[in-house]
Design a protein around this motif. Structure first.
Motif, PDB file in Angstrom:
ATOM      1  N   THR A  56       0.823  -1.214   0.000  1.00 52.75           N
ATOM      2  CA  THR A  56       0.000   0.000   0.000  1.00 52.75           C
ATOM      3  C   THR A  56       0.857   1.265   0.000  1.00 52.75           C
ATOM      4  OG1 THR A  56      -0.292  -0.121   2.407  1.00 52.75           O
ATOM      5  CG2 THR A  56      -2.015  -1.128   1.024  1.00 52.75           C
ATOM      6  N   ASP A  57       2.068   1.184   0.525  1.00 53.23           N
ATOM      7  CA  ASP A  57       2.976   2.328   0.489  1.00 53.23           C
ATOM      8  C   ASP A  57       3.339   2.683  -0.960  1.00 53.23           C
ATOM      9  OD1 ASP A  57       4.646   4.326   1.787  1.00 53.23           O
ATOM     10  OD2 ASP A  57       6.346   3.119   1.075  1.00 53.23           O
ATOM     11  N   VAL A  58       3.560   1.670  -1.772  1.00 59.38           N
ATOM     12  CA  VAL A  58       3.861   1.907  -3.187  1.00 59.38           C
ATOM     13  C   VAL A  58       2.667   2.552  -3.871  1.00 59.38           C
ATOM     14  CG1 VAL A  58       4.325   0.762  -5.390  1.00 59.38           C
ATOM     15  CG2 VAL A  58       5.560   0.053  -3.346  1.00 59.38           C
ATOM     16  N   LEU A  59       1.476   2.049  -3.578  1.00 58.71           N
ATOM     17  CA  LEU A  59       0.268   2.628  -4.173  1.00 58.71           C
ATOM     18  C   LEU A  59       0.061   4.067  -3.706  1.00 58.71           C
ATOM     19  CD1 LEU A  59      -2.041  -0.485  -3.868  1.00 58.71           C
ATOM     20  CD2 LEU A  59      -1.150   0.508  -5.993  1.00 58.71           C
ATOM     21  N   ARG A  60       0.338   4.345  -2.450  1.00 58.79           N
ATOM     22  CA  ARG A  60       0.201   5.701  -1.915  1.00 58.79           C
ATOM     23  C   ARG A  60       1.152   6.651  -2.645  1.00 58.79           C
ATOM     24  NH1 ARG A  60       1.594   4.646   2.817  1.00 58.79           N
ATOM     25  NH2 ARG A  60      -0.435   4.012   3.590  1.00 58.79           N
ATOM     26  N   ALA A  61       2.349   6.190  -2.938  1.00 57.61           N
ATOM     27  CA  ALA A  61       3.342   7.035  -3.615  1.00 57.61           C
ATOM     28  C   ALA A  61       2.979   7.308  -5.066  1.00 57.61           C
ATOM     29  CB  ALA A  61       4.719   6.375  -3.540  1.00 57.61           C
ATOM     30  N   HIS A  62       2.447   6.287  -5.746  1.00 55.91           N
ATOM     31  CA  HIS A  62       2.190   6.433  -7.175  1.00 55.91           C
ATOM     32  C   HIS A  62       0.759   6.819  -7.517  1.00 55.91           C
ATOM     33  CE1 HIS A  62       6.111   5.134  -8.600  1.00 55.91           C
ATOM     34  NE2 HIS A  62       6.108   4.293  -7.595  1.00 55.91           N
ATOM     35  N   ARG A  63      -0.140   6.581  -6.595  1.00 53.97           N
ATOM     36  CA  ARG A  63      -1.543   6.941  -6.811  1.00 53.97           C
ATOM     37  C   ARG A  63      -2.070   7.662  -5.569  1.00 53.97           C
ATOM     38  NH1 ARG A  63      -3.668   2.104 -10.000  1.00 53.97           N
ATOM     39  NH2 ARG A  63      -2.610   2.418 -11.973  1.00 53.97           N
ATOM     40  N   PRO A  64      -1.604   8.888  -5.325  1.00 55.07           N
ATOM     41  CA  PRO A  64      -1.959   9.594  -4.094  1.00 55.07           C
ATOM     42  C   PRO A  64      -3.460   9.835  -3.935  1.00 55.07           C
ATOM     43  CG  PRO A  64      -0.760  11.040  -5.595  1.00 55.07           C
ATOM     44  CD  PRO A  64      -0.732   9.668  -6.194  1.00 55.07           C
ATOM     45  N   LEU A 114      -1.437 -10.684   3.482  1.00 53.24           N
ATOM     46  CA  LEU A 114      -1.178  -9.249   3.589  1.00 53.24           C
ATOM     47  C   LEU A 114      -0.661  -8.869   4.970  1.00 53.24           C
ATOM     48  CD1 LEU A 114      -4.027  -7.331   1.717  1.00 53.24           C
ATOM     49  CD2 LEU A 114      -1.592  -7.344   1.203  1.00 53.24           C
ATOM     50  N   GLY A 115      -1.110  -9.568   6.004  1.00 47.49           N
ATOM     51  CA  GLY A 115      -0.681  -9.258   7.358  1.00 47.49           C
ATOM     52  C   GLY A 115       0.646  -9.879   7.739  1.00 47.49           C
ATOM     53  N   ALA A 116       1.235 -10.653   6.829  1.00 55.74           N
ATOM     54  CA  ALA A 116       2.492 -11.343   7.116  1.00 55.74           C
ATOM     55  C   ALA A 116       3.687 -10.405   6.987  1.00 55.74           C
ATOM     56  CB  ALA A 116       2.665 -12.528   6.166  1.00 55.74           C
ATOM     57  N   PHE A 117       4.745 -10.783   7.683  1.00 53.51           N
ATOM     58  CA  PHE A 117       6.037 -10.123   7.523  1.00 53.51           C
ATOM     59  C   PHE A 117       6.852 -10.936   6.522  1.00 53.51           C
ATOM     60  CE2 PHE A 117       4.540  -8.453  11.494  1.00 53.51           C
ATOM     61  CZ  PHE A 117       4.986  -7.145  11.491  1.00 53.51           C
ATOM     62  N   PRO A 118       7.813 -10.334   5.845  1.00 52.45           N
ATOM     63  CA  PRO A 118       8.576 -11.049   4.815  1.00 52.45           C
ATOM     64  C   PRO A 118       9.154 -12.388   5.273  1.00 52.45           C
ATOM     65  CG  PRO A 118       9.043  -8.731   4.661  1.00 52.45           C
ATOM     66  CD  PRO A 118       8.188  -8.913   5.892  1.00 52.45           C
ATOM     67  N   HIS A 119       9.636 -12.487   6.500  1.00 55.83           N
ATOM     68  CA  HIS A 119      10.232 -13.749   6.951  1.00 55.83           C
ATOM     69  C   HIS A 119       9.190 -14.870   7.082  1.00 55.83           C
ATOM     70  CE1 HIS A 119       8.810 -12.274  10.875  1.00 55.83           C
ATOM     71  NE2 HIS A 119       8.812 -13.563  11.227  1.00 55.83           N
ATOM     72  N   ARG A 137      -6.600   1.013  -1.758  1.00 54.93           N
ATOM     73  CA  ARG A 137      -5.222   0.499  -1.765  1.00 54.93           C
ATOM     74  C   ARG A 137      -5.179  -0.924  -1.228  1.00 54.93           C
ATOM     75  NH1 ARG A 137      -3.986   5.915  -0.033  1.00 54.93           N
ATOM     76  NH2 ARG A 137      -3.853   5.198   2.132  1.00 54.93           N
ATOM     77  N   THR A 138      -5.914  -1.170  -0.157  1.00 55.43           N
ATOM     78  CA  THR A 138      -5.952  -2.522   0.412  1.00 55.43           C
ATOM     79  C   THR A 138      -6.570  -3.505  -0.581  1.00 55.43           C
ATOM     80  OG1 THR A 138      -6.017  -1.727   2.686  1.00 55.43           O
ATOM     81  CG2 THR A 138      -6.877  -3.943   2.289  1.00 55.43           C
ATOM     82  N   ALA A 139      -7.652  -3.107  -1.222  1.00 53.19           N
ATOM     83  CA  ALA A 139      -8.302  -3.976  -2.211  1.00 53.19           C
ATOM     84  C   ALA A 139      -7.349  -4.290  -3.363  1.00 53.19           C
ATOM     85  CB  ALA A 139      -9.585  -3.332  -2.736  1.00 53.19           C
ATOM     86  N   ARG A 140      -6.597  -3.280  -3.811  1.00 57.41           N
ATOM     87  CA  ARG A 140      -5.640  -3.493  -4.908  1.00 57.41           C
ATOM     88  C   ARG A 140      -4.504  -4.410  -4.458  1.00 57.41           C
ATOM     89  NH1 ARG A 140      -4.460  -4.700  -9.888  1.00 57.41           N
ATOM     90  NH2 ARG A 140      -2.647  -3.619 -10.706  1.00 57.41           N
ATOM     91  N   ALA A 141      -4.022  -4.239  -3.233  1.00 60.03           N
ATOM     92  CA  ALA A 141      -2.968  -5.109  -2.700  1.00 60.03           C
ATOM     93  C   ALA A 141      -3.459  -6.555  -2.652  1.00 60.03           C
ATOM     94  CB  ALA A 141      -2.530  -4.632  -1.324  1.00 60.03           C
ATOM     95  N   GLU A 142      -4.706  -6.762  -2.214  1.00 62.68           N
ATOM     96  CA  GLU A 142      -5.285  -8.110  -2.192  1.00 62.68           C
ATOM     97  C   GLU A 142      -5.359  -8.684  -3.609  1.00 62.68           C
ATOM     98  OE1 GLU A 142      -9.057  -7.447  -0.300  1.00 62.68           O
ATOM     99  OE2 GLU A 142      -8.213  -7.761   1.713  1.00 62.68           O
TER     100      GLU A 142
END
Length: 169
Positions: A124-132, A157-162, A139-144
């Motif tokens: 969602t951070d990427v979406l916030r930067a490119h689609r303010p 979505l709630g997971a951490f990279p590890h 943003r959450t729906a698009r991430a899903e």
């Protein structure tokens, strides 16, 4: 095997590292056509120019790398749309183009996610930067949707990279 219209055409591409008589001629007269729906793999020894080609095409080539000649044309999917000369785009046009049409997955992609932020936060951070103008629920729906497109369950979505496998990362 050709599977569709050309999407990317590279003609006579030349890349040097440095300028003048001491320049190293890394790529010389590269011609390549990638057709829509086609998968292309580049293989070669370390130092053979694979990454240089990818960086040149995406205009991510860092100094002292210099594109000294050639053309890189992108054909949008819309019928009748004019080709885009990637080497002629302004920085602003290039940023918008990369966001909408072109991306590169780096070799170290498995380590590109920040380990202290959730997948949701990073997408969602990427979406916030490119689609303010996009609202938080959008943003959450698009991430899903993006996770689903690559075969990853939305609940990640709630997971951490590890907490993801290497392939998921």
């Amino acid at each position: 095997m050709t599977t569709g219209r050309p999407v990317l055409t590279i003609s006579g591409l030349n890349v040097d590292y440095g300028t003048g008589p001491g320049a190293v001629h890394a790529l010389r007269d590269i011609d390549l056509t990638l057709h829509r729906g086609e998968v292309l793999g580049l293989a070669g020894e370390s130092g053979s120019g694979k990454s240089t080609l990818a960086y040149a095409v995406t205009r991510l080539l860092s100094p002292p790398g210099v594109i000294t000649g050639g053309d890189v044309l992108y054909q949008p999917p819309q019928d009748g749309a004019a080709p885009v000369d990637l080497l002629a785009l302004t920085p602003q046009e290039l940023r918008a183009f990369r966001w909408q049409e072109l991306s590169i997955v780096f070799q170290g992609a498995m380590n590109s996610l920040n380990p202290v932020h959730t997948v949701h936060s990073q997408l969602t951070d990427v979406l916030r930067a490119h689609r303010p103008d996009m609202k938080s629920p959008e943003r959450t729906a698009r991430a899903e949707e993006l996770l689903t497109l690559v075969g990853i369950s939305r609940d990640r979505l709630g997971a951490f990279p590890h907490q993801l496998s290497g392939g998921m990362r």
